[in-house]
Motif scaffolding. Structure first.
Motif, PDB file in Angstrom:
ATOM      1  N   LEU A  35      -0.437 -14.003 150.290  1.00 25.72           N
ATOM      2  CA  LEU A  35       0.913 -13.500 150.552  1.00 25.72           C
ATOM      3  C   LEU A  35       0.993 -12.928 151.962  1.00 25.72           C
ATOM      4  O   LEU A  35      -0.010 -12.470 152.524  1.00 25.72           O
ATOM      5  N   PRO A  36       2.179 -12.904 152.568  1.00 28.69           N
ATOM      6  CA  PRO A  36       2.322 -12.341 153.914  1.00 28.69           C
ATOM      7  C   PRO A  36       2.035 -10.843 153.933  1.00 28.69           C
ATOM      8  O   PRO A  36       2.171 -10.152 152.925  1.00 28.69           O
ATOM      9  N   ASP A  37       1.639 -10.334 155.098  1.00 26.95           N
ATOM     10  CA  ASP A  37       1.288  -8.920 155.239  1.00 26.95           C
ATOM     11  C   ASP A  37       2.399  -7.994 154.757  1.00 26.95           C
ATOM     12  O   ASP A  37       2.147  -6.996 154.079  1.00 26.95           O
ATOM     13  N   ALA A  38       3.637  -8.306 155.123  1.00 29.03           N
ATOM     14  CA  ALA A  38       4.761  -7.428 154.781  1.00 29.03           C
ATOM     15  C   ALA A  38       4.873  -7.231 153.277  1.00 29.03           C
ATOM     16  O   ALA A  38       5.140  -6.124 152.799  1.00 29.03           O
ATOM     17  N   LEU A  39       4.643  -8.298 152.505  1.00 31.00           N
ATOM     18  CA  LEU A  39       4.743  -8.200 151.057  1.00 31.00           C
ATOM     19  C   LEU A  39       3.552  -7.442 150.473  1.00 31.00           C
ATOM     20  O   LEU A  39       3.707  -6.636 149.557  1.00 31.00           O
ATOM     21  N   LEU A  40       2.357  -7.667 151.012  1.00 30.26           N
ATOM     22  CA  LEU A  40       1.180  -6.940 150.543  1.00 30.26           C
ATOM     23  C   LEU A  40       1.297  -5.446 150.834  1.00 30.26           C
ATOM     24  O   LEU A  40       0.927  -4.603 150.013  1.00 30.26           O
ATOM     25  N   ILE A  41       1.839  -5.106 151.997  1.00 27.67           N
ATOM     26  CA  ILE A  41       2.040  -3.691 152.344  1.00 27.67           C
ATOM     27  C   ILE A  41       3.051  -3.056 151.397  1.00 27.67           C
ATOM     28  O   ILE A  41       2.897  -1.904 150.979  1.00 27.67           O
ATOM     29  N   GLN A  42       4.073  -3.809 151.025  1.00 28.14           N
ATOM     30  CA  GLN A  42       5.050  -3.295 150.071  1.00 28.14           C
ATOM     31  C   GLN A  42       4.400  -3.040 148.711  1.00 28.14           C
ATOM     32  O   GLN A  42       4.704  -2.050 148.043  1.00 28.14           O
ATOM     33  N   ILE A  43       3.481  -3.918 148.311  1.00 31.36           N
ATOM     34  CA  ILE A  43       2.766  -3.717 147.047  1.00 31.36           C
ATOM     35  C   ILE A  43       1.885  -2.469 147.132  1.00 31.36           C
ATOM     36  O   ILE A  43       1.868  -1.641 146.220  1.00 31.36           O
ATOM     37  N   LEU A  44       1.176  -2.298 148.235  1.00 33.45           N
ATOM     38  CA  LEU A  44       0.299  -1.137 148.406  1.00 33.45           C
ATOM     39  C   LEU A  44       1.078   0.171 148.449  1.00 33.45           C
ATOM     40  O   LEU A  44       0.562   1.229 148.069  1.00 33.45           O
ATOM     41  N   SER A  45       2.315   0.108 148.902  1.00 37.32           N
ATOM     42  CA  SER A  45       3.131   1.333 148.986  1.00 37.32           C
ATOM     43  C   SER A  45       3.465   1.887 147.612  1.00 37.32           C
ATOM     44  O   SER A  45       3.895   3.046 147.488  1.00 37.32           O
ATOM     45  N   LEU A  46       3.267   1.095 146.570  1.00 33.78           N
ATOM     46  CA  LEU A  46       3.519   1.557 145.207  1.00 33.78           C
ATOM     47  C   LEU A  46       2.342   2.330 144.643  1.00 33.78           C
ATOM     48  O   LEU A  46       2.451   2.934 143.566  1.00 33.78           O
ATOM     49  N   LEU A  47       1.216   2.348 145.352  1.00 39.26           N
ATOM     50  CA  LEU A  47      -0.001   3.007 144.873  1.00 39.26           C
ATOM     51  C   LEU A  47      -0.195   4.357 145.561  1.00 39.26           C
ATOM     52  O   LEU A  47       0.246   4.555 146.696  1.00 39.26           O
ATOM     53  N   PRO A  48      -0.871   5.318 144.897  1.00 34.16           N
ATOM     54  CA  PRO A  48      -1.314   6.517 145.612  1.00 34.16           C
ATOM     55  C   PRO A  48      -2.210   6.110 146.773  1.00 34.16           C
ATOM     56  O   PRO A  48      -2.879   5.060 146.730  1.00 34.16           O
TER      57      PRO A  48
END
Length: 427
Positions: A35-48
């Motif tokens: 997946l593109p970086d922007a989408l992976l960063i959005q996924i990581l933003s949901l985690l502590p």
């Protein structure tokens, strides 16, 4: 790489990004990693943040991504659950490394601005100096949403910067002392949402006024703290303060005042006159119960009112209805176990039916209904005068026996003949 303030950070962590010896390090790529970086960063933003950092051990593809996540969420693992560890109890490995972890993350974090900075910790895992340094870093990086939850078991002087953020739009405070407001000004020019939790201690009611006065564009306010050590400041004694919250749209007030501090109470209450949605908790109702009609502001825009009673204060409710001509939704909560003493005042018919009841009230809800005479009297009054009422919800108190509930339903169903267009539901 970001630089911290002059405060010396603790020694660097050598294992912040351990490389896990797992199948994830194999050369074969998985679908998520594609997946593109922007989408992976959005996924990581949901985690502590701690979990977000750990993903860097999955593969080289993941390793740099956490540093671009615009959300920092730090929790020491004991915040909100342990306020006062035993004096001789050694620090846990996780707790003792918490401040080192936060410093290391801030040194390597690259995202600008920080959209949300969340810090939940006890004094056991970080010092007053640590908190000041971390908040200063959040300010420098243009933080927009700030949540701070500490422990009330030890006084921590909050830094001046916390109350002079230029960029913060939303702030949530819990488990903190706000006595430091006596020593400096408050300027939060962008703050639109302020949530003061029930574990916030104000040394004086003046500080509440001072905090609100520094939020000129505030749109949503939650003020639930009932703590105060001492009072009697100039605002409480003289009411000499200018408080303008004309942009406020929604407010939930659960604060409590001493009897000698009514001037600051009415100063704050009158500043709510432009809100569209207002919730008044029982602690504030108890303080307002002896107020007169002249003490209550005119709510020109109020369409939704929620009010919680310990013991019913019908005069206060009448004054609120008389001063809220556009009210469409009324919800009454009866906290029978919390404040009630069993002596409920009778419902006295007002000389003039409030305009909102006659022409605007569309929905009415009564929670924890006990079938008291005063409750039945108020229900009859609403059903006889609310010409445009569409829905009425009655939630029976769990203490009522089935026979009593059935009798109440029969009585109210008979009254429904007066407003056939209204749907009554029982819960």
């Amino acid at each position: 790489m970001a630089e911290l303030s002059a405060d010396p950070p603790p020694k660097r962590l050598h294992n912040l990004f351990p490389v896990a010896e797992t199948a994830a390090n194999a050369t074969a790529t998985d679908r998520i990693s594609e997946l593109p970086d922007a989408l992976l960063i959005q996924i990581l933003s949901l985690l502590p943040t701690k979990q977000s950092v750990v993903t860097g051990s999955l593969s080289k593809r993941w390793r740099p991504l956490w540093a671009s996540v615009p959300i920092l969420d730090f929790t020491d693992g004991i915040a909100g659950t342990v306020d006062r560890p035993e004096r001789n109890e050694p620090k846990s490995r996780e707790t003792s490394g918490f401040s080192e972890f936060v410093y290391s993350v801030l040194l390597l974090h690259e995202a600008r601005p920080i959209t949300r900075f969340r810090l939940r910790c006890s004094h056991w895992s970080c010092s007053q100096r640590d908190i000041a340094t971390w908040l200063s870093q959040a300010a420098r990086r243009g933080v927009e949403q700030l949540e701070l939850s500490l422990s009330l078991s030890r006084y921590v002087a909050l830094p001046r910067k916390l109350f002079n953020f230029e960029t913060v739009v939303e702030m949530k405070l819990d488990g903190v002392f706000l006595n430091a407001l006596a020593g400096f000004s408050v300027s939060l020019p962008s703050l639109k949402v302020l949530h003061v939790g029930d574990r916030v201690l104000f040394g004086c009611h003046d500080y509440v006024v001072k905090l609100l006065a520094g939020c000129p564009v505030l749109e949503k306010l939650v003020l639930e703290s009932t703590y105060s050590d001492a009072c009697g400041g100039p605002v409480c004694a003289q009411g000499m303060f200018d408080l303008n919250l004309n942009r406020l749209v929604k407010a939930r007030i659960g604060f409590s005042w001493y009897k000698t501090c009514t001037k600051s109470m009415f100063l704050i209450f009158n500043s709510l006159s432009n809100v569209r949605c207002l919730s008044i908790l029982s602690s504030t109702v108890e303080c307002l119960k002896d107020s007169t009609a002249s003490d209550i502001p005119v709510f020109n825009n109020l369409v939704q009112l929620e009010i919680s009673f310990g013991n019913y204060s019908w005069d206060l409710l009448t004054n609120l209805l008389q001063h809220s001509q556009k009210l469409e939704v009324l919800t009454i909560y009866k906290e029978s176990q919390k404040h009630a003493n069993g002596h409920e005042p009778a419902w006295n018919l007002p000389l003039v039916v409030p305009e909102c009841v006659l022409s605007h009230l569309k929905a009415f809800c009564l929670m924890e209904f006990q079938g008291l005479d005063c409750e039945m009297g108020f229900l009859r009054y609403v059903m006889q005068n609310a010409r445009v009422l569409e829905t009425m919800k009655i939630s029976m108190a769990s203490s009522l026996d089935p026979q009593t509930k059935l009798q109440i339903r029969s009585t109210l169903t008979a009254l429904q003949l007066n407003i056939q267009s209204c749907q009554i539901t029982f819960h």
